[in-house]
Design an enzyme around this catalytic site. Structure first.
Site, mmCIF file in Angstrom:
data_model
loop_
_atom_site.group_PDB
_atom_site.id
_atom_site.type_symbol
_atom_site.label_atom_id
_atom_site.label_comp_id
_atom_site.label_asym_id
_atom_site.label_seq_id
_atom_site.Cartn_x
_atom_site.Cartn_y
_atom_site.Cartn_z
ATOM 1 N N LYS A 128 43.816 -40.494 5.538
ATOM 2 C CA LYS A 128 43.967 -40.371 4.087
ATOM 3 C C LYS A 128 43.741 -38.909 3.716
ATOM 4 O O LYS A 128 43.068 -38.181 4.450
ATOM 5 C CB LYS A 128 42.937 -41.255 3.366
ATOM 6 C CG LYS A 128 43.280 -41.561 1.925
ATOM 7 C CD LYS A 128 44.228 -42.725 1.766
ATOM 8 C CE LYS A 128 44.671 -42.882 0.323
ATOM 9 N NZ LYS A 128 45.468 -44.100 0.119
ATOM 10 N N ASP A 168 49.797 -41.826 -3.239
ATOM 11 C CA ASP A 168 48.689 -42.655 -3.736
ATOM 12 C C ASP A 168 48.553 -42.260 -5.205
ATOM 13 O O ASP A 168 49.525 -41.750 -5.792
ATOM 14 C CB ASP A 168 47.404 -42.381 -2.925
ATOM 15 C CG ASP A 168 46.277 -43.381 -3.236
ATOM 16 O OD1 ASP A 168 46.349 -44.503 -2.733
ATOM 17 O OD2 ASP A 168 45.354 -43.050 -4.003
HETATM 18 P P1 NDP Z 1 49.329 -44.418 -9.939
HETATM 19 O O1 NDP Z 1 48.859 -43.021 -10.065
HETATM 20 O O2 NDP Z 1 50.779 -44.707 -9.959
HETATM 21 O O3 NDP Z 1 48.651 -45.325 -11.077
HETATM 22 C C1 NDP Z 1 47.277 -45.440 -11.222
HETATM 23 C C2 NDP Z 1 47.019 -46.263 -12.478
HETATM 24 O O4 NDP Z 1 45.619 -46.534 -12.567
HETATM 25 C C3 NDP Z 1 47.383 -45.511 -13.745
HETATM 26 O O5 NDP Z 1 47.806 -46.435 -14.709
HETATM 27 C C4 NDP Z 1 46.049 -44.869 -14.123
HETATM 28 O O6 NDP Z 1 45.962 -44.521 -15.498
HETATM 29 C C5 NDP Z 1 45.118 -45.990 -13.781
HETATM 30 N N1 NDP Z 1 43.750 -45.493 -13.568
HETATM 31 C C6 NDP Z 1 43.351 -44.515 -12.726
HETATM 32 N N2 NDP Z 1 42.029 -44.329 -12.817
HETATM 33 C C7 NDP Z 1 41.586 -45.214 -13.731
HETATM 34 C C8 NDP Z 1 40.317 -45.519 -14.274
HETATM 35 N N3 NDP Z 1 39.231 -44.834 -13.881
HETATM 36 N N4 NDP Z 1 40.238 -46.521 -15.177
HETATM 37 C C9 NDP Z 1 41.348 -47.196 -15.565
HETATM 38 N N5 NDP Z 1 42.576 -46.944 -15.110
HETATM 39 C C10 NDP Z 1 42.691 -45.974 -14.205
HETATM 40 O O7 NDP Z 1 48.634 -44.983 -8.601
HETATM 41 P P2 NDP Z 1 49.044 -46.236 -7.732
HETATM 42 O O8 NDP Z 1 49.563 -47.327 -8.600
HETATM 43 O O9 NDP Z 1 49.858 -45.759 -6.607
HETATM 44 O O10 NDP Z 1 47.627 -46.646 -7.106
HETATM 45 C C11 NDP Z 1 46.740 -47.541 -7.764
HETATM 46 C C12 NDP Z 1 45.740 -48.076 -6.760
HETATM 47 O O11 NDP Z 1 46.438 -48.744 -5.696
HETATM 48 C C13 NDP Z 1 44.864 -47.022 -6.065
HETATM 49 O O12 NDP Z 1 43.595 -47.592 -5.781
HETATM 50 C C14 NDP Z 1 45.602 -46.792 -4.752
HETATM 51 O O13 NDP Z 1 44.736 -46.287 -3.738
HETATM 52 C C15 NDP Z 1 46.057 -48.201 -4.439
HETATM 53 N N6 NDP Z 1 47.175 -48.303 -3.508
HETATM 54 C C16 NDP Z 1 48.373 -47.718 -3.781
HETATM 55 C C17 NDP Z 1 49.431 -47.877 -2.914
HETATM 56 C C18 NDP Z 1 50.795 -47.362 -3.231
HETATM 57 O O14 NDP Z 1 51.724 -47.678 -2.475
HETATM 58 N N7 NDP Z 1 50.995 -46.611 -4.309
HETATM 59 C C19 NDP Z 1 49.276 -48.580 -1.639
HETATM 60 C C20 NDP Z 1 47.987 -49.233 -1.479
HETATM 61 C C21 NDP Z 1 46.989 -49.048 -2.379
HETATM 62 P P3 NDP Z 1 46.353 -43.050 -16.023
HETATM 63 O O15 NDP Z 1 47.834 -43.102 -16.272
HETATM 64 O O16 NDP Z 1 45.545 -42.913 -17.249
HETATM 65 O O17 NDP Z 1 45.984 -42.079 -14.946
#
Ligand code: NDP
Length: 446
Positions: A128, A168
């Protein structure tokens, strides 16, 4: 005094050796606790310092990332790549760009990634990386300048048979494009060194949807296991990013209604059901805020500074970030009748929340099993790059579905064999561990 168990002595070492890294301690504790039945009853897994090696990354790379902002001012961020374990394949895992990123967060994510990758059945080790750079509020040019500088250092340590990063939080198609362009410029090689690439330069159909779709395929299997389905269910999803959006899309395709989604500023509750086309327009096209949803849809209510867990639902899908669902949130969900919780994010539920779900006897499945569809499809992207082929969306999606069904079955059967039916934490950790451990033992003391 009774002798300390092997697992406890390794846990103590992890805590002493990695001060100030609470999320890393949390991830290791959860995994090692659930491995007790296999490790403590099986001398094979107590040899060659196996657990001591498992918890220690093979390599940690930390570097300076200087770049110029829109005013010509020098900015300096910190870059990370943790190459955790390569026993079963080249390191594989995403890059996270977010202000709060530090070494402890990257180590926790890298550790989790090892087990997740093992669960997919594909030959991928765990890694990572990321930076405390946040693309939010930056211009495209600033993001490009940062990504190029980040790759100026990272390229030395990665390669299609060495380490293959992906996206991510904060790293989507735009960032991967800039990173890939710079890798190609420096090395002169056109190869599958990153996944999540654009479709015109080696990306895979279905990668964008994979984590969210895969999560819902797992939920479908988990509900079917108790004679239930998603049809007519009320679903609540945190986040509105890549994982959240495509989890919502697939849940809706299975006849569920998504009632709430969120971002880091607040949550939106729409009693008529979330309008996903509107969410995509706000988040994917305009890079806007969820608050804007309520300017368009008057049926919806915006909850400033709140999360989604107070909205009554049957199925809860935390898809935002680590430790976003605490014990109080879990109790609220349980009081409101939740029957299943499955994690799209990595480690979104605190240990107190997990304990509450497990003691209530509802279905609960951890991210390393349920969100593995993203990395699995990245593995499929690597295969296509090596073969110089591009599979159709249907072909990739079918392979993803088969992999998720396989992960469900393996986690379910492993837990059942240990007398802990429907304990997906134990099932996922033990199944993922055995493959890595057997490979490490076969490869000797390295
Ligand atoms: P994105 O950046 O696309 O989206 C993240 C989302 O989470 C946004 O809506 C963001 O809001 C919100 N967010 C972030 N921090 C907080 C917080 N502290 N409180 C509330 N909302 C929050 O990321 P992903 O969708 O790719 O990833 C989301 C999760 O999934 C992570 O934990 C990642 O590690 C996990 N993951 C992702 C994979 C992937 O293929 N993308 C694969 C496996 C796991 P804002 O717009 O305000 O930042």
């Amino acid at each position: 005094m009774k002798n300390m168990s092997y697992v406890d002595s390794v846990l103590n070492t992890v805590i002493a050796r990695n001060p100030g890294e609470p999320v890393f301690h949390q991830a290791v504790t959860e995994v090692l606790d659930s491995l007790r039945p296999v490790v403590e009853n099986n001398p094979v897994y107590q040899q060659e310092g196996l657990l001591e090696r498992l918890v220690e990354p093979e390599r940690v790379i930390m570097f300076r990332v200087p770049w110029l902002d829109r005013n010509g001012k020098v900015q300096v961020n910190r870059g990370f790549r943790v190459q955790y374990n390569s026993a079963i394949g080249p390191y594989k895992g995403g890059l996270r760009f977010r202000e709060n990123v530090n070494l402890g967060i990257i180590k926790f994510l890298g550790f989790e990634q090892c087990f997740k990758n093992s669960l997919t059945g594909l030959p991928m080790g765990g890694g990572k990386g990321g930076s405390d750079f946040d693309p939010a509020g930056k211009t495209d040019h600033e993001v490009m300048s940062f990504c190029q500088s980040f790759m100026n250092e990272l390229y030395k340590y990665i390669g299609p048979d060495i380490d293959v990063p992906a996206g991510d939080i904060g790293v989507g198609a735009r960032e991967i494009g800039y990173l890939y362009g710079q890798y190609k410029k420096i090395t002169g090689r056109y190869e599958g060194v990153l996944t999540g690439k654009g479709l015109t330069f080696g990306g895979s159909m279905g990668r964008k949807q994979a984590t969210g779709y895969g999560l819902v395929y797992f939920v479908r299997e988990m509900l079917a296991g108790v004679g239930n389905s998603l049809e007519g269910k009320k679903v609540v999803i945190s986040g509105s990013g890549n994982v959240a959006i495509y989890a919502a899309e697939k849940a809706m395709q299975y006849g569920a209604t998504v009632l709430a989604m969120s971002d880091s500023n607040g949550a939106v509750y729409d009693p008529e059901g979330i309008d996903l086309a509107l969410v995509k327009e706000i988040k994917e096209v305009k890079r806007g805020r969820m608050k804007e949803y309520c300017d368009v849809k008057k049926s919806a209510q915006y909850m400033e500074g709140k999360n989604v867990w107070s909205v009554p639902c049957d199925v809860a899908l935390p898809c935002a970030t680590q430790n976003e669902l605490n014990e109080d949130d879990a109790k609220t969900l349980l009081k409101n009748g939740v029957i299943a919780v499955a994690e799209g994010a990595n480690m979104p539920s605190t240990p107190g929340a997990i304990a509450a779900f497990q003691s209530a006897g509802i279905l609960y499945a951890p991210g390393k099993a349920t969100n593995a569809g993203g990395v699995a499809t990245s593995g499929l992207e690597m295969s296509q790059n090596s073969l110089r082929l591009a599979w159709s969306f249907e072909e990739v999606d079918k392979r993803l579905e088969d992999i998720m069904v396989g992960i469900y079955n393996n986690a379910y059967n492993t837990a059942k064999e240990l007398g802990m039916e429907n304990n997906f934490v134990v099932g996922a950790n033990v199944y993922g561990f055995k493959k890595i451990a057997d490979a490490m033992l076969a490869q000797g003391l390295v």
